[in-house]
Every structure is written in structure tokens, then in C-alpha cells.
Design an enzyme around this catalytic site. Structure first.
Site, PDB file in Angstrom:
ATOM      1  CE  LYS A  22      42.991  24.724  37.582  1.00 58.44           C
ATOM      2  NZ  LYS A  22      43.024  26.239  37.364  1.00 58.44           N
ATOM      3  CG  ASN A  23      45.438  26.328  34.235  1.00 56.35           C
ATOM      4  OD1 ASN A  23      44.273  26.463  34.900  1.00 56.35           O
ATOM      5  ND2 ASN A  23      46.687  26.193  35.018  1.00 56.35           N
ATOM      6  CB  CYS A 117      43.227  29.677  43.797  1.00 57.83           C
ATOM      7  SG  CYS A 117      42.521  27.931  43.752  1.00 57.83           S
ATOM      8  NE  ARG A 122      46.264  33.938  40.571  1.00 58.49           N
ATOM      9  CZ  ARG A 122      45.278  32.821  40.159  1.00 58.49           C
ATOM     10  NH1 ARG A 122      44.473  32.413  40.944  1.00 58.49           N
ATOM     11  NH2 ARG A 122      45.861  32.074  39.040  1.00 58.49           N
ATOM     12  N   PRO A 123      47.014  40.460  40.081  1.00 56.71           N
ATOM     13  CG  PRO A 123      48.907  42.033  39.552  1.00 56.71           C
ATOM     14  CD  PRO A 123      48.390  40.605  40.526  1.00 56.71           C
ATOM     15  CG  ASP A 125      49.290  44.857  35.868  1.00 57.54           C
ATOM     16  OD1 ASP A 125      49.214  43.870  36.558  1.00 57.54           O
ATOM     17  OD2 ASP A 125      50.402  45.235  35.230  1.00 57.54           O
ATOM     18  CD  GLN A 126      51.863  43.551  32.339  1.00 53.87           C
ATOM     19  OE1 GLN A 126      52.354  43.852  31.315  1.00 53.87           O
ATOM     20  NE2 GLN A 126      51.863  44.704  33.044  1.00 53.87           N
ATOM     21  CG  ASP A 307      50.070  25.974  38.930  1.00 52.51           C
ATOM     22  OD1 ASP A 307      50.010  26.848  39.472  1.00 52.51           O
ATOM     23  OD2 ASP A 307      49.569  26.045  37.605  1.00 52.51           O
ATOM     24  NE  ARG A 400      38.912  26.831  41.769  1.00 53.14           N
ATOM     25  CZ  ARG A 400      38.155  28.092  42.072  1.00 53.14           C
ATOM     26  NH1 ARG A 400      38.075  28.394  43.593  1.00 53.14           N
ATOM     27  NH2 ARG A 400      37.751  28.933  41.316  1.00 53.14           N
TER      28      ARG A 400
END
Ligand code: EPU
Length: 421
Positions: A22-23, A117, A122-123, A125-126, A307, A400
């Protein structure tokens, strides 16, 4: 609302074939927008995150069709849209990759903040820091990220990430492949899907080196051309079936895996008294006796993946003795499922970043709710192991990321049904 009804207690036996990751898929499919020409992508998992992503790409003007199940041909030559459909973008996390891709291809992008999810803050900024370093002007509103070329245009740069973020590493890589000059990402994520994305882009003509180490170098090229690429098998789907056999008992050959990617999971399960035999592209899991307790700390790859935290917690809930499970990537991830497992009789005490799990002989069936993808997978495993009937609600989260989970488990002898009212 659709739900799974599970009658627990059947040992799992037979073979299961793991789908494409998936990822990796959710990065590689948008990355196809960087390619002038046709990409033929094999091993594309049929999961709802991928279906939404394909809808977004199609709405943007990409031409796509499945040659056969799992084999997608995508041609992005005619894409000119730089503002993907907000409603669809908000439905999944990985839509953040459209920022890097559109910046890389067109120099500008107007992308809604991602959904997905929400088991933790879950920022991104990076990701933004990387786009700035490449010369983009970034405007963030409550809903959107707007990227435009800065005064000096886009150019290669050196970016040191504050943490080894998977999303930021992949996003910066995608923004940089067509950007003039050399980009260096330091403290890069090393997950298998980062390597897979780099391999896909390199197959299409990119010049990326070092993926899989903590320094990734990208030398910008003028264009990418089409080609064929096969997505790697899903490490977490494989780990989920391995954990299911460990918790429920049985003997299963898990096919289409890269055993190297599974090492941290394999060694934990062995510590818990599960018999694991590795082959070239398969792993056999045999669990006949009560599991032993263990200690685990989640970490970025090659450490034990966050995960797999919830699925391993189910195994710990049934093990002999007290286990300790420490989360170091997303501190609030326990809250998505531990209370549900407690409803099934699990003995879990959360102390900050650590769950202290005292194993029980049995879990009991209950009606439980999935609050995110992996939490949902864990509840399915708990239901398979429990005495009596378990109903798992909110299964859209599970779908998902797990292709044909009901069919795959049924083929292994599980008693699980999908019910839609
Ligand atoms: N982080 C920041 N700022 C950033 C990016 C990350 O503070 O700009 C923090 C996060 O809050 C977190 C850590 O850094 O504490 C790691 O986050 P990362 O960016 O690596 O995660 P992600 O890209 O949001 C991907 C997977 C997740 C998986 C994590 C960790 C995708 C689409 N998602 O998320 O997968 O848990 O990496 O491995 O690739 C899942 O499949 O169920 C899933 C949630």
C-alpha cells in the site's frame, strides 16, 4: 454500515498471497505524473486508498486502465491540472504526495491538506521545509498548501530532516527528480517503500542514489520516460497474517514476501515461540503452543514497524507472562484499539508511551470498532482468536489497506463474513 462478523477459534491453515505494498503504491501512482509517457505498473493492490488515488489522477487528466487485475497502465502526458479534487484529497493521507509531484512537474500546486487515519497528530512541516529548500514559495491556509516557484526558481538543495519522515523523504524526492541540480536529503527514511519509489523513478530515468540509507541524493534530470515496474509486496500485510497465525494458531505459508523486509517481525515472533521458516519469497508460520511474552519498541525501519504495533499487541494479550510494548513513532496510537481489546478481555495498562500487556489464556468475542487501519486489522486478529462471536464495525478503515481480507482469511479456514446493511 458494513461490518465483519467473526466466529473465533478456527486455526489458520494453508497459503496466503500478499498483495503489492500500500505505502509504496500510494507514492508510486502519483509519481507516475512526473513521467512523460506510459507507465505500466504491476502488483497494484486493489484497496480503497488506491481506488481514491486513481480517481484523483483520472480527474486530473491522467489516462489509466487495468490491463489485468493488478496491472495498471497510466499515461500522464496530458495532465495540466495543478489543483486536485479537494474532497477526494481529504479522504487519504498519501494525497500529500501530490504536492511534491506537482511542484516537481509544473512548479506550482494547490493541494488540500491530507486526510486519512488520524490516530495521532501528523504534521507535514518537514515536507514544507523540503519544498522551501528547493526554492518554492509555500503558503499554508487552514485547508490548503499552495506552492509556487520562488524568486530564484526551483533548484537542488541540501535538506536535513528533523526526523526520518517517510512522507517527507518521498515527497522531497519526487519534487527534486526534475529539478535542476543536486538535492541531498539527510536523515532520510529507509523504509522499503522509499527504496521502491526510488527504484520506480530510476527505472523511468531519474538519477537517485542512496535510497535505503540515511542520505539520499537526487540529481535532477530533464524528463522521465515511460516503462514497466512491479511494486514490492506489502511488508505490513504480510506481518499482519503472520501475527494472525501466531495469535490464532495454525500453519500458513505466506507467499510473495521479501523475507529481508520481514526480519524485525520474524525475530519478534520467534522470541514469542512461533516457528518461522524463510524461503526465497515466502515465509512459513507455525504456531502450536502458547505464545511467550516479549518486549518491543517500535522504530523506523529496520526497526519494528509502528504499523505492526496493534497486531503484535493482540499476540501479547494471549501470551504467557507480561509483555511491554513501547511506541516511539506515534505516541497516541494505543488509543485507537486498546480499549476495544480490553472489551474483549485483554489486560492492557497504558503508561505513557508503553503498554504493559498481561497475557490471558483467552479473549472473548465482543462488538468492537476500528478507529484506524492497523487498529482494525488487530481487532480482526483478536476476533479470530477469541471465543465466541466478534463484530468489527467501521471496516472501511481496514479496507483502505487490506486487499480481499475476508476472502484471504476464509481460504485459511477462518469464519469471517462481511455484512452490509
Ligand atoms: N513528522 C513530523 N513532521 C513531518 C512528518 C512527520 O513531525 O513533517 C513526525 C510524525 O508525526 C511521526 C514521525 O514524524 O511522529 C514519522 O512520520 P512519517 O512522516 O514517517 O509518517 P507518514 O509519512 O505520515 C507513513 C505511512 C504510515 C506509517 C508511517 C511510519 C504512508 C502513506 N503512511 O506515514 O502508514 O505509519 O509512515 O512508518 O506511507 C499505515 O499504513 O497504516 C500508516 C499509517
Amino acid at each position: 454500515m458494513a461490518r465483519y462478523e467473526i466466529n473465533g477459534g478456527n486455526p489458520l491453515r494453508g497459503e496466503v498471497t500478499i498483495s503489492g505494498a500500500k505505502n509504496a503504491a500510494v507514492a508510486i501512482l502519483p509519481a507516475a505524473l512526473l513521467v512523460a509517457g506510459e507507465c505500466r505498473i504491476e502488483n497494484v493492490p486493489d484497496i480503497s486508498d488506491v481506488r481514491i488515488l486513481l480517481q484523483i489522477l483520472e480527474n486530473m487528466g491522467a489516462r489509466l486502465h487495468f490491463e489485468e487485475p493488478g496491472v495498471l497502465v497510466i499515461d500522464s502526458t496530458n495532465v495540466s491540472c495543478t489543483q486536485p479534487d479537494t474532497e477526494l484529497v481529504c479522504k487519504l493521507r498519501a494525497s500529500y504526495y501530490l504536492m511534491g509531484v506537482l511542484l516537481g512537474r509544473f512548479g506550482h500546486a494547490h493541494v488540500a491538506l491530507p486526510g486519512g487515519c488520524n490516530f495521532a497528530s501528523r504534521p507535514i512541516d518537514q515536507h514544507i521545509k523540503g519544498f522551501w529548500a528547493l526554492g518554492a514559495e509555500v503558503t499554508e491556509t487552514e485547508e490548503y498548501v499552495i506552492l509556487e516557484p520562488g524568486m530564484g526558481g526551483l533548484h537542488g538543495s541540501r535538506i536535513s530532516l528533523d526526523m526520518a519522515s517517510v512522507g517527507a523523504t518521498a515527497n522531497i524526492m519526487m519534487a527534486a527528480v526534475l529539478t535542476e541540480g543536486q538535492t541531498v536529503i539527510e536523515n532520510a527514511a529507509k523504509e522499503p517503500h522509499i527504496v521502491d519509489l526510488a527504484n520506480f523513478l530510476n527505472t523511468m530515468g531519474a538519477r537517485i542514489s542512496g535510497a535505503g540509507t540515511d542520505t539520499v541524493k537526487i540529481r535532477g534530470v530533464k524528463e522521465l520516460r515511460g516503462g514497466t515496474y512491479a511494486i514490492i509486496p506489502d511488508q505490513i500485510e504480510a506481518g499482519t497474517y503472520m501475527a494472525a497465525v501466531a495469535a490464532v494458531g495454525g500453519n500458513v505459508l505466506v507467499r510473495n514476501v521479501i523475507p529481508k523486509h520481514m526480519e524485525c517481525i520474524t525475530s519478534k515472533l520467534r522470541e514469542m515461540a512461533v516457528r518461522v521458516t524463510e524461503y526465497d519469497d515466502a515465509i512459513r508460520i507455525q504456531a502450536y503452543s502458547r505464545l511467550r511474552s516479549t518486549t518491543v519498541k517500535t522504530r523506523p525501519y529496520p526497526g519494528f514497524p509502528t504499523d505492526m504495533q496493534a497486531q503484535l499487541c493482540v499476540c501479547m494479550s494471549l501470551a504467557n507472562g507480561v509483555s511491554r510494548l513501547t511506541e516511539s513513532v506515534y505516541e497516541t496510537r494505543f488509543f485507537g484499539y486498546c480499549s476495544e481489546l480490553q472489551n474483549m478481555g485483554a489486560d492492557i495498562l497504558i503508561n505513557g508511551k508503553t503498554a504493559i500487556v498481561t497475557g490471558r489464556q483467552k479473549l472473548k468475542g465482543a462488538t468492537v470498532c476500528a478507529y484506524d487501519l492497523r487498529a482494525g486489522a488487530a481487532l480482526v486478529i483478536a476476533g479470530l482468536a477469541a471465543e465466541g462471536q466478534t463484530v468489527v464495525e467501521n471496516i472501511h478503515f481496514i479496507e483502505r489497506g487490506y486487499e480481499n481480507i475476508v476472502e484471504k482469511l476464509t481460504a485459511l479456514g477462518a469464519n469471517i463474513r462481511r455484512i452490509e446493511d
